[in-house]
Design a protein around this motif. Structure first.
Motif, short mmCIF file in Angstrom:
data_model
loop_
_atom_site.label_atom_id
_atom_site.label_comp_id
_atom_site.label_asym_id
_atom_site.label_seq_id
_atom_site.Cartn_x
_atom_site.Cartn_y
_atom_site.Cartn_z
N ALA A 43 -1.87 12.00 3.20
CA ALA A 43 -2.66 13.00 2.47
C ALA A 43 -4.01 12.44 2.10
N LEU A 44 -4.04 11.17 1.68
CA LEU A 44 -5.30 10.53 1.29
C LEU A 44 -6.25 10.43 2.49
N MET A 45 -5.72 10.14 3.65
CA MET A 45 -6.55 10.03 4.85
C MET A 45 -7.26 11.35 5.17
N GLU A 46 -6.57 12.46 4.95
CA GLU A 46 -7.14 13.76 5.31
C GLU A 46 -8.15 14.27 4.29
N THR A 47 -8.16 13.68 3.08
CA THR A 47 -9.14 14.13 2.08
C THR A 47 -10.56 13.79 2.50
N GLU A 48 -10.71 12.79 3.38
CA GLU A 48 -12.05 12.37 3.81
C GLU A 48 -12.47 13.02 5.13
N SER A 49 -11.66 13.92 5.66
CA SER A 49 -12.01 14.58 6.94
C SER A 49 -12.22 16.07 6.72
N THR A 104 -10.42 18.30 8.01
CA THR A 104 -9.12 18.96 8.12
C THR A 104 -8.27 18.63 6.90
N ASP A 105 -7.22 19.42 6.71
CA ASP A 105 -6.28 19.20 5.61
C ASP A 105 -4.87 19.12 6.16
N VAL A 106 -3.98 18.42 5.38
CA VAL A 106 -2.60 18.25 5.79
C VAL A 106 -1.68 18.61 4.63
N ALA A 107 -0.53 19.14 4.98
CA ALA A 107 0.52 19.40 3.98
C ALA A 107 1.84 18.97 4.59
N VAL A 108 2.53 18.05 3.89
CA VAL A 108 3.82 17.54 4.36
C VAL A 108 4.91 18.16 3.51
N THR A 109 5.91 18.74 4.15
CA THR A 109 7.01 19.39 3.43
C THR A 109 8.33 18.81 3.89
N SER A 128 -3.35 17.21 1.06
CA SER A 128 -4.71 16.69 0.89
C SER A 128 -5.59 17.68 0.16
N SER A 129 -5.08 18.87 -0.14
CA SER A 129 -5.88 19.89 -0.81
C SER A 129 -5.00 20.70 -1.73
#
Length: 466
Positions: free
Chosen positions: A67-73, A75-80, A90-91
């Protein structure tokens, strides 16, 4: 829109503009679709990359790291987990969280695109499943804001508008040059035809190449040259006909006045009347010849072809002309060993030989010899008339079949004739699908040769000699 260059330019521009518009639309659609597909593929590949890490290390620390990696790009990620409970994101965007939902169809190993409607939806998204020993333990959802896609498409549109503007401007410039290049020779040809219509035939058109325009230019120049020749020929014809008609009329009028106004003896009257009769006959022959030529020009001259024996025709001609040749102390030899047959008009064939032999007799002196020979080669009949007369100058040979053309430029009346005999001969030979040629040398004589097709030598064997 009266000028041809403007009409051509407008037609070319509309055609090219329509074609370019279609191509630009097709290219734009293809590029946009391709670019969106690239974004979706990249988003899905990124999600698959995260899935590969999480399947090996499905821990809170790893989820937080992803999640932290995607905060700087962008794009966004959500892991469930397997029940779609968000384990890391990330958002905190509510719209993004609301889009965390599984599609109705099964998720393949390579992941699945959930949303690709970039035009109306706020996000495009993909999903990849997390598996452990064949069981799904969670999902990785990847999102990309469509504003970035719209920004990309906007820049693409700007490039297309600029390219379209430059293309239209360049097209107009090229069309203007091409229209001018195409219409310039046409305008010159139009001016040339106007000059021709005004009677000015001395025109010259520039070389435009070996295309249709070049052929048209050559045709116009050829027309101008032909009209120059025809005009000159018409003027010569009018001058000749006026001279030929005026001369006998002057004689007739003059001698008639002498007979009416003077007290003449019977002998003198008879002498003058003989001259009047001679000139009347000359005038009648001239009018008849002109009438025949006029009918030939109008294709109303009748040729009644039948099977004729050329030997019999030549014998009749010899009987008619032998006294005249003898009176002038000349010799006429006609050599025709066999009966040669062809389909022809016997009256017109006799007229051809009479005219040629009369011409030979006029231009030969005492002691002159005229030979007529006939030869059959296959189905072609060659008739050669050769005399030992004065001959014809080389510069006059190309013109002797022209109407009123006479080698005797002074038009002396001692030889008679109006310069129509050979013209009529050539027309009659042509009417019989034949050809006539002439060779001559000064003081050595002249040779006319005629060729007629479809002849044979045996009346009972129509295929003989063919």
């Amino acid at each position: 829109m009266k000028k041809l260059s403007i009409k051509l330019g407008a037609i070319f521009f509309l055609c090219i503009l329509g074609l370019e518009s279609f191509m630009f639309f097709f290219l734009h659609s293809a590029l946009v679709e391709s670019r969106i597909q690239e974004e979706l593929n990249a988003l899905q590949a990124r999600g698959n990359s995260h899935r590969a890490i999480l399947e090996n290390h499905f821990t809170p620390d790893t989820i937080a790291h992803v999640a932290l990696m995607e905060t700087e790009s962008t794009t966004d990620v959500a892991v469930t987990d397997a029940d779609l409970q968000i384990l890391g994101s990330s958002s905190k965007n509510k719209q993004l969280i609301e889009n965390v939902k599984l599609p109705s169809n099964e998720i393949p190993q390579g992941g699945l695109i959930i949303e690709n409607d970039w035009e109306t939806e706020p996000f495009i998204s993909t999903v990849s499943s997390l598996e452990n020993e064949g069981e799904i333990i969670g999902y990785v959802f990847m999102f990309q804001d469509t504003e970035t896609v719209h920004s990309l498409i906007k820049r693409l549109n700007q490039h297309f508008v600029l390219a379209g503007f430059l293309t239209v401007a360049l097209t107009l410039f090229i069309i203007a040059l091409l229209s001018k290049a195409i219409t310039k020779p046409l305008i010159k040809m139009k001016d040339a035809t106007f000059q021709i219509s005004q009677g000015n035939y001395s025109i010259s058109l520039p070389e435009t190449g070996k295309d249709e325009l070049g052929d048209l230019a050559k045709s116009i120049e050829s027309l101008a040259h032909d009209l120059t020749f025809l005009t000159q020929e018409r003027n010569d014809f009018l001058a000749s006909i006026s001279h030929e008609l005026r001369t006998p009329i002057t004689y007739i009028k003059g001698y008639t006045e002498i007979i009416l106004k003077r007290d003449l003896s019977e002998v003198e009257k008879q002498n003058y009347l003989s001259i009047i009769l001679e000139e009347t006959n000359r005038l009648n022959d001239l009018i008849k010849q002109l009438f025949d030529l006029a009918k030939m020009d109008q294709n109303s001259f009748l040729i009644e072809k039948t099977e004729v024996n050329l030997k019999e025709i030549l014998e009749k001609v010899e009987v008619k002309l032998a006294p005249a040749f003898k009176e002038r102390e000349m010799t006429l030899h006609i050599t025709c060993q066999k009966d040669f047959f062809l389909h022809a008009d016997p009256i017109r064939m006799e007229q051809i030989f009479l005219n040629l032999l009369d011409n030979s007799m006029k231009y030969s002196g005492a002691g002159g010899i005229t030979n007529v020979s006939v030869e059959l080669k296959k189905s072609q009949l060659f008739v050669t008339i050769r005399d030992t007369g004065n001959g014809i100058p080389e510069e006059d040979l190309p013109h002797i079949f022209n109407r009123f053309y006479r080698v005797d430029k002074s038009r002396t009346r001692l030889l008679g004739g109006a310069g129509l005999g050979l013209s009529i001969v050539k027309e009659l030979v042509n009417k019989h699908n034949g050809t006539i040629t002439v060779k001559s040398q000064i003081q050595e004589g002249t040779e006319f040769q005629m060729m007629f097709r479809g002849a044979w030598s045996d009346e009972n064997d129509l295929t003989g000699g063919r």
